[in-house]
Design an enzyme around this catalytic site. Sequence first.
Site, PDB file in Angstrom:
ATOM      1  N   ASP A 256      76.233  52.701  -2.415  1.00  0.00           N
ATOM      2  CA  ASP A 256      77.072  53.378  -1.450  1.00  0.00           C
ATOM      3  C   ASP A 256      76.244  53.587  -0.192  1.00  0.00           C
ATOM      4  O   ASP A 256      75.042  53.345  -0.188  1.00  0.00           O
ATOM      5  CB  ASP A 256      77.504  54.722  -2.034  1.00  0.00           C
ATOM      6  CG  ASP A 256      78.801  55.188  -1.417  1.00  0.00           C
ATOM      7  OD1 ASP A 256      79.239  54.578  -0.426  1.00  0.00           O
ATOM      8  OD2 ASP A 256      79.366  56.167  -1.938  1.00  0.00           O
ATOM      9  N   ILE A 257      76.900  54.090   0.858  1.00  0.00           N
ATOM     10  CA  ILE A 257      76.181  54.288   2.110  1.00  0.00           C
ATOM     11  C   ILE A 257      75.010  55.245   1.908  1.00  0.00           C
ATOM     12  O   ILE A 257      73.973  55.119   2.565  1.00  0.00           O
ATOM     13  CB  ILE A 257      77.159  54.754   3.209  1.00  0.00           C
ATOM     14  CG1 ILE A 257      76.564  54.581   4.586  1.00  0.00           C
ATOM     15  CG2 ILE A 257      77.631  56.180   2.981  1.00  0.00           C
ATOM     16  CD1 ILE A 257      77.637  54.470   5.673  1.00  0.00           C
TER      17      ILE A 257
ATOM     18  N   CYS B 289      94.346  48.554 -10.945  1.00  0.00           N
ATOM     19  CA  CYS B 289      94.579  47.135 -10.613  1.00  0.00           C
ATOM     20  C   CYS B 289      93.403  46.370 -10.021  1.00  0.00           C
ATOM     21  O   CYS B 289      93.069  45.293 -10.502  1.00  0.00           O
ATOM     22  CB  CYS B 289      95.696  47.033  -9.582  1.00  0.00           C
ATOM     23  SG  CYS B 289      97.287  47.102 -10.329  1.00  0.00           S
TER      24      CYS B 289
END
Lengths: 315, 315
Positions: free
Chosen positions: B206-207, B148
């Site tokens: 990302d981190i 979703c």
Amino acid sequence: MADAEKPQCKVILANNIAKTLLEEVHTGLQKISHKPKLVGFLSSTDPAARVYAEWTRKTCTENGFDFELREIDREALEDAILDANVSPDVDGILVYYPIFGSGQDQYLQQLVSIDKDVEGLSHQYISNMYHNIRFLDEHQTKKSILPCTPLAVLKILEYLRIYNMILPYGNRLHGRTITVINRSEVVGRPLAALLANDGASVYSVDISDVQLFTRGGGLRKRRHDVHEKPGWTLKDCLPISDVVISGVPGDKYKVPIELLKEGAVCINFSSEKNFAPEVKEKASIYVPSIGKVTIVVLLRNLLVSGVIHGVEVGD
Amino acid sequence: MADAEKPQCKVILANNIAKTLLEEVHTGLQKISHKPKLVGFLSSTDPAARVYAEWTRKTCTENGFDFELREIDREALEDAILDANVSPDVDGILVYYPIFGSGQDQYLQQLVSIDKDVEGLSHQYISNMYHNIRFLDEHQTKKSILPCTPLAVLKILEYLRIYNMILPYGNRLHGRTITVINRSEVVGRPLAALLANDGASVYSVDISDVQLFTRGGGLRKRRHDVHEKPGWTLKDCLPISDVVISGVPGDKYKVPIELLKEGAVCINFSSEKNFAPEVKEKASIYVPSIGKVTIVVLLRNLLVSGVIHGVEVGD
């Protein structure tokens, strides 16, 4: 002298426990026509993963199994697993984690075909385990595999006679209190559920809380019940636990020995040492590592897998 | 005055985008005989989960769907999901996360029956998405649902004309450079893969690192390729990105506005505000939240699900 009278802690090495399990595997192996083949995928940079891979190779080749290590760039691993899934000469697949150390690892885990998943980590296996469902099919021809490391701990507890064979099957831990430190989806939580399903009171301890797992009384599903224990810590669980099983990753964590019950049975399933050497002054039995038992459990699963694939090819 | 000449940032609210998608849903709903029912499971203590649950209720009831919120103790959730899986009056199941905030959440996610999984989080859906497989079955009768939230972002990009309809289907993001901040399995990674499959160059941040996703050239599977970008940070990606999509949880993280390209399109899918108000001085378009679009996408999936169950019951 008072000291001489104090009973000594018995240190039991995984190797000795593994030997008895290996005999079973050898017997099974003689009954099938081909040499089952395990493929290990190494994309992890964790040195412990490589050590585990080398152990797997050694145990496989020494015991009549084929082993092939495939070192794959982690970005190519997904395709490599899918290839192995459909390759007829591969009986079992073992992926060494951590790889991405994120949800992506769980995604990869679920890609492994269920009939080659010798680690027992497929969602269907885990879900069956939690609901005490022993077979994959209605006709009870295909056994639902249990995850390797939790099963290895169960086998160790059987070897150590913590399972009381006088009691009926499914209730052989009745009366035992067990603390499991770590509640990961791969080991800690399934282990606590399995122990509870066998009748123990299990304190499952995580960084955030303590939960008590007991055997469920439900009619519909014979699964364990979980009770939250707000405010509980190791201070409450350890002094009442007959068995303490710890698997906290990293080398910093140590179980507080002073809280252990005198004569407790202590088992470490971390790749580091969760128990300081002084554990021997408190415990009756200490198992410092379980890796070698885990690999034999994996060979048992590979044997089941080999039988299935042998039938498909041979008949 | 110089200031008046500077083009203003257009702030577009999710509500407006949702409206156009809702029309499609209304048309579809008229074609089926029963009112599809969505059951939401709320076991999360996260206040954002409750807000999302109330939004779901409102959107469902306002648009001709049934909604029932079941507030369940998290220990009883597993059984409750299994019940809903087999209940004929339930068309769709939505579970509000986080619950345990651990691997146990992924376990619960995989328990939801694939034909009631309106969130598109079942392993089979996710795996199909990564491999650009559009149907669940050979005969192409059952559509494979897309997760979703990533799909909501795609719908927003279509609405914003970032998808160029002049270009052929499957290549409508060709020439676009997009940064996605967050690489979770639920949103960030699937989103980056979907955008790459549609022709964009996508920096997935990302981190720990930056990866570049591009459309794969592989013949066997038309999946995206991933290239590691060692040493890269937002300093390298943001100045070259036409679109910046950020979904970092928590209220501490802010995208560094000074690194944005003048006229960038900025979309926030975090439940907090990842962009400070000054984003409007740099961006050409800013979408501050996407939740309302996500819910409509969910209704689309529920409609597909309702159709399937309607056929089963009626025929």
